[in-house]
Design a protein around this motif. Structure first.
Motif, PDB file in Angstrom:
ATOM      1  N   GLY A  71      -3.991   7.578  -3.022  1.00  0.00           N
ATOM      2  CA  GLY A  71      -3.102   6.860  -2.114  1.00  0.00           C
ATOM      3  C   GLY A  71      -3.497   7.019  -0.663  1.00  0.00           C
ATOM      4  O   GLY A  71      -3.548   6.065   0.115  1.00  0.00           O
ATOM      5  N   GLU A  72      -3.782   8.258  -0.292  1.00  0.00           N
ATOM      6  CA  GLU A  72      -4.197   8.543   1.088  1.00  0.00           C
ATOM      7  C   GLU A  72      -5.491   7.789   1.401  1.00  0.00           C
ATOM      8  O   GLU A  72      -5.687   7.298   2.509  1.00  0.00           O
ATOM      9  CB  GLU A  72      -4.446  10.056   1.258  1.00  0.00           C
ATOM     10  CG  GLU A  72      -3.237  10.917   0.994  1.00  0.00           C
ATOM     11  CD  GLU A  72      -2.265  10.937   2.160  1.00  0.00           C
ATOM     12  OE1 GLU A  72      -2.682  10.554   3.259  1.00  0.00           O
ATOM     13  OE2 GLU A  72      -1.098  11.297   1.957  1.00  0.00           O
ATOM     14  N   PHE A  76      -2.002  -4.946  -6.857  1.00  0.00           N
ATOM     15  CA  PHE A  76      -1.243  -6.114  -7.313  1.00  0.00           C
ATOM     16  C   PHE A  76       0.078  -5.626  -7.892  1.00  0.00           C
ATOM     17  O   PHE A  76       0.102  -4.702  -8.727  1.00  0.00           O
ATOM     18  CB  PHE A  76      -2.025  -6.889  -8.387  1.00  0.00           C
ATOM     19  CG  PHE A  76      -1.218  -8.008  -8.995  1.00  0.00           C
ATOM     20  CD1 PHE A  76      -1.107  -9.237  -8.352  1.00  0.00           C
ATOM     21  CD2 PHE A  76      -0.544  -7.829 -10.198  1.00  0.00           C
ATOM     22  CE1 PHE A  76      -0.337 -10.263  -8.892  1.00  0.00           C
ATOM     23  CE2 PHE A  76       0.228  -8.850 -10.752  1.00  0.00           C
ATOM     24  CZ  PHE A  76       0.318 -10.066 -10.094  1.00  0.00           C
ATOM     25  N   GLY A  77       1.144  -6.218  -7.482  1.00  0.00           N
ATOM     26  CA  GLY A  77       2.430  -5.798  -8.040  1.00  0.00           C
ATOM     27  C   GLY A  77       3.572  -6.543  -7.395  1.00  0.00           C
ATOM     28  O   GLY A  77       3.387  -7.412  -6.549  1.00  0.00           O
ATOM     29  N   ALA A 111      -3.327  -0.692  -9.022  1.00  0.00           N
ATOM     30  CA  ALA A 111      -4.165  -0.425  -7.843  1.00  0.00           C
ATOM     31  C   ALA A 111      -5.531   0.082  -8.287  1.00  0.00           C
ATOM     32  O   ALA A 111      -5.640   0.935  -9.171  1.00  0.00           O
ATOM     33  CB  ALA A 111      -3.498   0.601  -6.950  1.00  0.00           C
ATOM     34  N   LEU A 112      -6.561  -0.468  -7.696  1.00  0.00           N
ATOM     35  CA  LEU A 112      -7.934  -0.085  -8.037  1.00  0.00           C
ATOM     36  C   LEU A 112      -8.723   0.112  -6.765  1.00  0.00           C
ATOM     37  O   LEU A 112      -8.556  -0.643  -5.812  1.00  0.00           O
ATOM     38  CB  LEU A 112      -8.617  -1.207  -8.836  1.00  0.00           C
ATOM     39  CG  LEU A 112      -7.923  -1.753 -10.068  1.00  0.00           C
ATOM     40  CD1 LEU A 112      -8.486  -3.116 -10.422  1.00  0.00           C
ATOM     41  CD2 LEU A 112      -8.116  -0.790 -11.227  1.00  0.00           C
ATOM     42  N   VAL A 125       0.845  -1.199   0.000  1.00  0.00           N
ATOM     43  CA  VAL A 125       0.000   0.000   0.000  1.00  0.00           C
ATOM     44  C   VAL A 125       0.883   1.253   0.000  1.00  0.00           C
ATOM     45  O   VAL A 125       0.612   2.224  -0.707  1.00  0.00           O
ATOM     46  CB  VAL A 125      -0.968  -0.001   1.212  1.00  0.00           C
ATOM     47  CG1 VAL A 125      -1.750   1.303   1.285  1.00  0.00           C
ATOM     48  CG2 VAL A 125      -1.934  -1.173   1.120  1.00  0.00           C
ATOM     49  N   THR A 126       1.960   1.204   0.759  1.00  0.00           N
ATOM     50  CA  THR A 126       2.893   2.335   0.784  1.00  0.00           C
ATOM     51  C   THR A 126       3.494   2.567  -0.602  1.00  0.00           C
ATOM     52  O   THR A 126       3.657   3.703  -1.041  1.00  0.00           O
ATOM     53  CB  THR A 126       4.029   2.068   1.800  1.00  0.00           C
ATOM     54  OG1 THR A 126       3.437   1.744   3.048  1.00  0.00           O
ATOM     55  CG2 THR A 126       4.923   3.268   1.971  1.00  0.00           C
ATOM     56  N   GLN A 127       3.790   1.465  -1.276  1.00  0.00           N
ATOM     57  CA  GLN A 127       4.307   1.567  -2.648  1.00  0.00           C
ATOM     58  C   GLN A 127       3.308   2.289  -3.547  1.00  0.00           C
ATOM     59  O   GLN A 127       3.681   3.118  -4.370  1.00  0.00           O
ATOM     60  CB  GLN A 127       4.523   0.148  -3.188  1.00  0.00           C
ATOM     61  CG  GLN A 127       5.904  -0.084  -3.759  1.00  0.00           C
ATOM     62  CD  GLN A 127       6.119  -1.546  -4.070  1.00  0.00           C
ATOM     63  OE1 GLN A 127       6.611  -2.280  -3.243  1.00  0.00           O
ATOM     64  NE2 GLN A 127       5.753  -1.963  -5.262  1.00  0.00           N
ATOM     65  N   VAL A 128       2.033   1.963  -3.355  1.00  0.00           N
ATOM     66  CA  VAL A 128       0.979   2.604  -4.155  1.00  0.00           C
ATOM     67  C   VAL A 128       0.922   4.085  -3.815  1.00  0.00           C
ATOM     68  O   VAL A 128       0.854   4.948  -4.700  1.00  0.00           O
ATOM     69  CB  VAL A 128      -0.389   1.929  -3.878  1.00  0.00           C
ATOM     70  CG1 VAL A 128      -1.519   2.710  -4.532  1.00  0.00           C
ATOM     71  CG2 VAL A 128      -0.383   0.495  -4.379  1.00  0.00           C
TER      72      VAL A 128
END
Lengths: 244, 144
Positions: A164-165, A233-234, A106-107, A94-97
């Motif tokens: 992201g937030e 996903f990544g 990311a969706l 999530v931090t990466q996103v």
């Protein structure tokens, strides 16, 4: 070796965490000690030592000169504190996103779902996606890497905001929701790790998009949503997703 | 032989539960599931403790040793018990007042408090896991 396994013991869970990358490798295909050592970039003696607790826990076994997994996939509940679990599994991707690092799909969908439909998500749509991802890890590949999927769903929908937030806020609300017995079963907080061949990554991303498209007709734009689901996903950053 | 039986129970096959029958797959962790599954009762009018009705495994007293939770539970789960009044016998050890406040705030479940996970939450501050996530958000904002 065709059925998934469900872990129910903390001892086995600890062994799984310690040998995570080795287990993933053996899940992908049976490997010799030398192959595992080559993949891990470690001395064979070191790898052999690391294999002992995983083998003793019953997650992998020896078959001749190879190590193989006892199951086609492993399912486990979180057998540790919530904070450790979030830090270990959810927050890195999530931090990466949020930081827009790496090539992460990311969706986030705001949905009009009834409580019963929300409750059915984990065993329905989310399980279907996991089955698709498991199947893709099964495809033959010359080179593989660890790919991660994080699926977070909550009926405590955060207000509109920067993507992201908002994803981070969704994780927070979901983590809190699962502590409320009345609403816990409607929270989805699921993590997947698998070794996927580079040539199959697009298929895996397509599976994620396909899962999202199944909810497309329930997306709300103007009305207040009853549920939100975030899917990422990544490939996790080097050092985070592999070699744990 | 005994060990094999334990292993078989711990790593139970769940063929009927999941449709996917690929030869290879990945690892799935469901974080929403509580750490332990058992019924517990606690009363603010009694001792601060949990009277567990039944345990199905993996249960540790707060602040106890073993498992992957040690570092967490050592921080907050082992605080001294506050005895407010007479209460039921607690077979799994005490739960601190701090953890009770966490339960009341809805930040951890009773099960997690009994398993020592409250320590993890308590260790991060009065609002449980919120500070962690808020801090993560703040960190990210600063990095931008």
């Amino acid at each position: 070796m065709t059925a998934p396994a469900q872990i129910r013991s903390e001892t086995v869970y600890d062994a799984l965490i310690d040998g995570w990358s080795l287990v993933l490798r053996v899940l992908a295909q049976p490997c010799t000690l030398q192959e595992l050592a080559a993949h891990e970039g470690l001395d064979a003696a070191v790898v052999e030592k690391r294999l002992v607790p995983i083998e003793r826990a019953g997650i992998i076994r020896r078959a001749g000169d190879r190590f193989e997994a006892v199951a086609s996939a492993i399912y486990t509940p979180r057998l540790e504190g919530m904070v450790s679990g979030l830090s270990r599994y959810v927050l890195p991707l999530v931090t990466q996103v949020v930081e827009k690092r790496g090539d992460t799909l990311a969706l986030q969908l705001d949905l009009d779902l009834q409580p019963a439909e929300q409750e059915a998500l984990r065993s329905g749509l989310v399980q279907d996606l996991l089955n698709d991802l498991h199947a893709i890890t099964d495809e033959p590949a010359a080179r593989r890497a660890t790919y991660t999927a994080v699926i977070v769903g909550s009926s405590d929908v955060p207000p509109a905001g920067e993507a992201g937030e908002r994803a981070l806020e969704t994780v927070r609300r979901c983590a809190r929701q699962r502590s409320d017995p009345e609403r816990a079963s409607r929270a989805v907080l699921t993590y997947f790790d698998g070794l996927i061949g580079f040539e199959h990554v697009e298929r895996a991303e397509a599976a994620v998009r396909r899962a999202a498209s199944r909810l497309e007709h329930r997306v709300v734009h103007e009305r207040k949503p009853a549920y939100t689901i975030f899917v990422a996903f990544g490939r996790r950053d080097a050092g985070q997703g592999e070699g744990r | 032989m005994k060990r094999n039986m334990i292993v078989a129970a711990a790593v139970a096959m769940t063929c009927s539960l999941f449709a996917g029958t690929a030869q290879a797959g990945g690892i799935v962790v469901d974080l929403r599931e509580p750490s332990v599954r058992y019924h517990s009762v606690y009363s603010l009018g009694g001792d601060f403790g949990l009277a567990a009705a039944s345990a199905t495994g993996g249960v540790k007293a707060p602040g106890g040793s073993g498992g992957s939770n040690d570092s967490d539970s050592d921080n907050g789960g082992s605080q001294p018990v506050k005895k407010l009044a007479n209460g039921p016998f607690d077979p799994y050890g005490p739960v601190s007042a701090y953890e009770v406040s966490q339960i009341q705030a809805g930040l951890i479940t009773e099960d997690e408090a009994a398993a020592g996970c409250g320590g993890a939450t308590a260790a991060t501050g009065p609002a449980g896991l919120l500070p962690l996530l808020v801090a993560a958000g703040a960190l990210l904002r600063r990095r931008r």
